[in-house]
Scaffold this active site. Structure first.
Site, PDB file in Angstrom:
ATOM      1  N   TYR A 175       0.842  -1.210   0.000  1.00 54.12           N
ATOM      2  CA  TYR A 175       0.000   0.000   0.000  1.00 54.12           C
ATOM      3  C   TYR A 175       0.872   1.254   0.000  1.00 54.12           C
ATOM      4  CZ  TYR A 175      -3.905   3.081   1.116  1.00 54.12           C
ATOM      5  OH  TYR A 175      -4.859   4.068   1.069  1.00 54.12           O
ATOM      6  N   PHE A 201      -7.368  19.583 -24.846  1.00 52.38           N
ATOM      7  CA  PHE A 201      -8.098  18.341 -25.107  1.00 52.38           C
ATOM      8  C   PHE A 201      -9.461  18.398 -24.402  1.00 52.38           C
ATOM      9  CE2 PHE A 201      -9.114  13.848 -24.154  1.00 52.38           C
ATOM     10  CZ  PHE A 201      -9.324  13.461 -25.457  1.00 52.38           C
ATOM     11  N   ASP A 202     -10.413  17.588 -24.839  1.00 55.30           N
ATOM     12  CA  ASP A 202     -11.788  17.724 -24.312  1.00 55.30           C
ATOM     13  C   ASP A 202     -11.894  17.501 -22.800  1.00 55.30           C
ATOM     14  OD1 ASP A 202     -11.375  15.003 -24.687  1.00 55.30           O
ATOM     15  OD2 ASP A 202     -13.399  14.583 -25.392  1.00 55.30           O
ATOM     16  N   ASP A 261       0.547  19.271 -20.859  1.00 58.40           N
ATOM     17  CA  ASP A 261      -0.308  18.096 -20.978  1.00 58.40           C
ATOM     18  C   ASP A 261       0.474  17.176 -21.924  1.00 58.40           C
ATOM     19  OD1 ASP A 261      -2.080  16.155 -21.725  1.00 58.40           O
ATOM     20  OD2 ASP A 261      -3.723  17.514 -22.189  1.00 58.40           O
ATOM     21  N   ALA A 296       0.597  13.804 -22.871  1.00 51.65           N
ATOM     22  CA  ALA A 296       0.192  12.475 -23.337  1.00 51.65           C
ATOM     23  C   ALA A 296       1.075  11.929 -24.470  1.00 51.65           C
ATOM     24  CB  ALA A 296      -1.268  12.504 -23.779  1.00 51.65           C
ATOM     25  N   LYS A 344      -0.959   6.673 -23.654  1.00 45.96           N
ATOM     26  CA  LYS A 344      -0.485   6.983 -25.007  1.00 45.96           C
ATOM     27  C   LYS A 344       1.008   6.649 -25.100  1.00 45.96           C
ATOM     28  CE  LYS A 344      -4.374   9.619 -24.761  1.00 45.96           C
ATOM     29  NZ  LYS A 344      -5.198   9.705 -23.532  1.00 45.96           N
ATOM     30  N   HIS A 362     -20.301  13.860 -26.291  1.00 49.55           N
ATOM     31  CA  HIS A 362     -20.006  12.947 -27.406  1.00 49.55           C
ATOM     32  C   HIS A 362     -19.871  11.493 -26.970  1.00 49.55           C
ATOM     33  CE1 HIS A 362     -16.241  14.399 -25.744  1.00 49.55           C
ATOM     34  NE2 HIS A 362     -15.591  13.397 -26.287  1.00 49.55           N
TER      35      HIS A 362
HETATM   36  N1  F0G Z   1      -4.724  15.016 -22.680  1.00 50.32           N
HETATM   37  C1  F0G Z   1      -4.677  14.653 -23.969  1.00 50.32           C
HETATM   38  C2  F0G Z   1      -3.879  15.446 -24.949  1.00 50.32           C
HETATM   39  C3  F0G Z   1      -5.377  13.519 -24.372  1.00 50.32           C
HETATM   40  O1  F0G Z   1      -5.355  13.168 -25.650  1.00 50.32           O
HETATM   41  C4  F0G Z   1      -6.115  12.777 -23.421  1.00 50.32           C
HETATM   42  C5  F0G Z   1      -6.871  11.605 -23.801  1.00 50.32           C
HETATM   43  C6  F0G Z   1      -6.114  13.202 -22.088  1.00 50.32           C
HETATM   44  C7  F0G Z   1      -5.400  14.336 -21.758  1.00 50.32           C
HETATM   45  C8  F0G Z   1      -6.871  12.479 -21.015  1.00 50.32           C
HETATM   46  O2  F0G Z   1      -6.246  11.299 -20.705  1.00 50.32           O
HETATM   47  O3  F0G Z   1      -7.830   9.482 -21.408  1.00 50.32           O
HETATM   48  O4  F0G Z   1      -5.952   9.036 -19.838  1.00 50.32           O
HETATM   49  O5  F0G Z   1      -7.895  10.341 -19.093  1.00 50.32           O
HETATM   50  N2  F0G Z   1      -7.097  11.300 -24.982  1.00 50.32           N
HETATM   51  C9  F0G Z   1      -7.744  10.114 -25.479  1.00 50.32           C
HETATM   52  C10 F0G Z   1      -7.921  10.253 -26.957  1.00 50.32           C
HETATM   53  C11 F0G Z   1      -8.968   9.702 -24.772  1.00 50.32           C
HETATM   54  O6  F0G Z   1      -8.619   9.408 -27.544  1.00 50.32           O
HETATM   55  O7  F0G Z   1      -7.349  11.174 -27.567  1.00 50.32           O
HETATM   56  P1  F0G Z   1      -7.034   9.961 -20.238  1.00 50.32           P
END
Ligand code: F0G
Length: 457
Positions: free
Chosen positions: A72, A124-125, A214, A216, A257, A449
């Protein structure tokens, strides 16, 4: 004769996939309310919905999983990951989270307040969602070149320094930090140059602001810097990565990613104070600071993935596969965001389905057509994903209306890419006959979406 380029890995385990008939797909997509997220994966032949968590782990990652320490507190897996993050990215403090949006949730709970403005390059969304959920505003300062899909620019993900400085002047105290997404997913998996990262750093210093990356797809970003930016051709990916992150105060990471794991994420930062503040939320939302939503074995695989994901040969194979699909589309004259991105091809839907008005969700309609054609699943990056304005509740129409074909890492072959290209060509050839779009019958108040339901308009 020159030896041709080839993949830098071979397969050791496979997963069968099944073709379906058009009649089956007609029934399935109707049942799924024309939302590709609602399909079962068995109903999909080639799944390009996302490159997130869909990659194939290596034998080295799988063997690292066997050595996971599930304690843990203070697990060796945590320390292994901490050391990897420090040596690769240069951040002293880190918090594991279960994925990228969880990292956003924890960090933004610490930093974002009502009325704040967070400037960046096409958030990102989920990033935008976490900002708007806190009654703050995500302000897009991406360069204008990004919004013309046919304009070739080596760093279409860049921030426009003039737009950013204007924002810094106009909103000054309301800005908690600047967020830079590397690569810029929403604009087409487009990279940000090191020169641009340095410019952002200088502006942040001038106005006394923090910079958050950010991250990813940071490794894909580094690959593009090596291939396209003057002075970096002879540097290793790992050296470029170090230089990139030297310009950030903190980062959020979706490890699904570029760290090539199926689940995981983290936050990393230089400030001990920020680490302590964020730890409070991490413990509440994710888990204790030494596991935060991940098992020990997952942290082990993540540490190995960060190392592999920043190896040149792997990145070269990966990004050349995306370019291969782009080149096939070029042969057919199908318009997409150029140049091809790091993780995906973004098809310019309004140029393909030119008879479908945006009110009828052009890109969503193209995504459905491609599925019907050959069982290929992409994702809409357009008006559906852009959601409604949080205040006026009007539909937002972003500058680009695209279908993203995201390529999972180390999963499909170029033969699969040929199938995708030809399926898209068939839709392209009958584009003049496609006249009916979609209309919404159900939508959620935010990030609609994922769960939206539709019918034929
Ligand atoms: N930032 C970016 C640039 C992303 O592309 C994503 C996720 C996230 C943050 C959030 O990360 O999914 O681990 O919670 N992108 C995926 C996509 C879902 O299909 O582009 P997560």
């Amino acid at each position: 004769m020159e030896i041709p380029f080839s993949e830098s890995y071979k397969a050791k385990m496979v997963e069968p996939i099944r073709r379906s008939t058009r009649e089956e797909r007609e029934a399935w997509i109707k049942e799924a309310k024309y939302n590709l997220f609602n399909l079962r994966s068995e109903q999909v032949f080639i799944d390009l919905l996302t490159d997130s968590g869909t990659g194939a782990m290596s034998d080295r990652q799988w063997s690292a999983m066997m050595l996971g320490d599930e304690s843990y507190a203070g697990a060796s897996s945590y320390f292994k990951l901490k050391e990897t993050i420090y040596s690769l990215l240069g951040f002293e403090h880190f918090l594991p989270t279960h994925q990228g949006r969880a990292a956003e949730n924890v960090l933004f709970s610490t930093l974002v307040k009502e009325g704040n403005v967070v400037p960046g390059n096409s958030h990102f969304d989920t990033t935008k969602g976490h900002i708007e959920f806190r009654k703050a505003t995500a302000l897009d300062c991406t360069i204008d070149e990004a919004f013309d899909t046919q304009h070739e620019h080596p760093f279409k993900g860049n921030v426009d320094p003039i737009k950013l400085e204007n924002a810094l002047k106009q909103y000054s105290d309301r800005i908690p930090f600047i967020i830079i997404t590397i690569t810029n997913n929403t604009a087409g998996g487009q990279p940000v140059s090191l020169q641009n990262l340095r410019e952002v750093r200088q502006l942040a210093n001038k106005y006394g602001k923090m910079v958050v990356f950010d991250s990813a797809r940071f490794a894909e970003n580094a690959y593009f810097i090596k291939m396209r930016e003057k002075g970096y051709a002879d540097k290793s990916i790992k050296a470029i990565v170090k230089e990139m992150f030297a310009n950030a105060d903190a980062m959020t990471m979706s490890a699904k990613k570029d760290a090539i794991v199926n689940m995981g994420g983290f936050i990393a930062m230089r400030s001990k104070e920020l680490f302590q503040q964020a730890s409070v939320y991490n413990i509440m939302f994710e888990g204790f600071v030494t596991y935060g939503g991940m098992s020990g074995r997952d942290m082990n695989a993540l540490a190995a993935g960060l190392d592999e994901g920043t190896e040149f040969d792997y990145l070269d194979t990966r990004i050349k596969q995306v370019a291969y699909l782009g080149n096939r589309l070029d042969e057919f004259g199908i318009p997409y965001q150029k140049p091809s991105g790091g993780h995906a091809i973004f098809v310019d839907a309004t140029k393909v389905l030119h008879r479908i008005p945006r009110e009828e969700f052009t890109a969503q309609t193209l995504g459905v057509e491609l599925y019907l054609e050959a069982g290929i699943r992409g994702v809409e990056i357009g008006a559906m994903m852009a959601d409604r304005d949080p205040i006026t509740r009007e539909n937002r129409y972003p500058k680009l209306e695209m279908v993203r074909l995201a390529i999972p890492r180390r999963v499909y072959s170029n033969n699969h890419m040929d199938v995708v290209a030809v399926a898209l060509k068939n839709v392209w050839d009958r584009r003049d006959t496609i006249t009916r779009g979609l209309k919404i019958t159900y939508e959620a108040p935010i990030m609609r979406h994922f769960t939206v339901e539709m019918e034929r308009a």
